[in-house]
Design an enzyme around this catalytic site. Structure first.
Site: not given
Ligand code: NAD
Ligand code: DAU
Length: 333
Positions: A120-122, A147, A151, A176
């Site tokens: 993910t970009d997070e 979270y 990741k 997203n």
């Protein structure tokens, strides 16, 4: 690629991926490994022929070893995926996203299986609202939530297995997603199903936060491109290059598309603690090196298609609706 193990294939993105492979790659035999947590649903794979389903945990080393032996590629989607849940109880995030990924990596290295890790970009943290900066593959990691941190840790494990053990792996970090089969705890389907139900849509805080929305099919076509043409050891950012749009604008667009007056169509609720402000992905590398392009370049059209899917598939989401909203109500959201 002849035999592919898809972890988390009964979840939102994984199920759409299995559907894409099933529709476009006759030569690939797909096996899904999924624990069927609250987010997994056998119905997401309904109607697919030739897909084998294994109900199990990615942290079960014996099962994973057996499956790795029988497959020549693993595409790893399985995860605990919802930030709000990770703020309530981080433990399943550590177990699945870290211990589970570790278990898969060990089996993949033992049996020399090609591995693709879906991330993910997070992992990059967040960007300033209003800035024109974007995350690139070289942006340092700075995750905010349990979270995101889990990741980020799983990405680091994959890179270590590539460098230390020569694992044939790639990583993708995507923005997203939206589209069919997304669990109704997530922002867009939550608001659509609230409106169908006559409940008010719920906006966290002021709604200034920006997300970089991409249709799930564009994400999954990128994953296939990486499997086909990606360079081992490389990471690819995936994003549809959308103009910045904040949550308030998205919720108002959904209201408009569903016939509600956006001026009084929704409610402000408690903000998310530690809320990431802005995500924006630079997908230049994926486009330049692998020739990928997003097909859903108009969010409005993508949302119209998604709204129609939720209207047409009420029996799919209805069983989870009351419980999902009850959990949010406990948090003042
Ligand atoms: P999801 O929550 O809809 O689905 C996750 C699936 O994994 C479910 O079917 C669940 O049953 C399964 N699962 C969970 N724990 C498991 C375990 N221990 N063993 C086996 N299966 C298990 O998630 P999603 O939105 O489809 O996300 C899929 C992947 O894509 C995740 O790795 C997520 O981090 C990543 N991702 C998601 C987005 C997004 O916008 N949703 C964006 C970028 C990356
Ligand atoms: O960026 C990729 C990530 O996108 C993925 O890694 C995650 O798995 C996925 O869940 C998603 O994370 P977000 O936290 O950005 O998505 P979520 O749908 O939970 O929320 C999107 C934005 O909308 C966020 O700023 C919080 C806000 N929000 C969310 C809900 C559920 C609301 O305003 N109201 C809501 O009811």
């Amino acid at each position: 690629m002849h035999s592919m193990l898809v972890t988390g294939g009964a979840g939102f993105i994984g199920a759409n991926f299995v559907r894409l492979v099933n529709a476009t790659r006759d030569e690939i035999k797909v096996t899904v490994l999924d624990k069927l947590t609250y987010a997994g649903n056998r119905a997401n794979l309904a109607g697919l022929e030739g897909v084998e389903f294994v109900h199990g945990d990615i942290a079960d080393a014996t099962l994973v070893d057996e499956l790795a032996q029988k497959n020549d590629v693993i595409v790893h989607f399985a995860a605990e995926s919802h930030n709000d849940n990770s703020l309530e109880d981080p433990s399943p995030f550590i177990q699945t996203n870290l211990v589970g990924t570790f278990t898969l990596l060990e089996a993949a290295r033992k049996h020399d299986v090609r591995f693709h890790h879906v991330s993910t970009d997070e992992v990059f943290g967040d960007l300033e609202i209003g800035a024109d900066t974007k995350f690139t593959e070289a942006t340092p990691y700075a995750p905010s939530s349990p979270y995101s941190a889990s990741k980020a840790g799983s990405d680091h494990l994959v890179r270590a297995w590539v460098r230390s053990f020569g694992l044939r792996a790639t990583i993708s970090n995507c923005s997203n997603n939206y589209g069919p089969y997304q669990h109704i705890e997530k922002f867009i389907p939550r608001q659509i199903t609230n409106i169908v139900d006559g409940r008010s849509p719920k906006l966290y805080g002021t709604g200034e936060q920006v997300r970089d929305w991409i249709h799930v099919d564009d994400h999954n076509r990128a994953v296939l491109d990486i499997l086909d043409k990606g360079i081992i050891g490389e990471t690819y950012n995936i994003g549809a290059d959308q103009p910045d749009i904040n949550n308030k604008q998205v919720i108002e667009l959904i209201c408009t598309l569903m016939g509600l007056d956006p001026a009084d169509g929704y409610e402000h609720v408690n903000d998310r603690p530690g809320h990431d402000q802005r995500y924006a992905m630079d997908a230049t590398k994926l486009k330049r090196e692998l020739g990928w392009r997003p097909r859903f370049t108009d969010l409005r059209a993508g949302l119209e298609q998604t709204i129609a899917w939720y209207r047409d598939n009420e029996e799919w989401w209805r069983p989870a609706k009351d419980a999902t909203e009850a959990t949010y109500a406990q948090r003042g959201q």
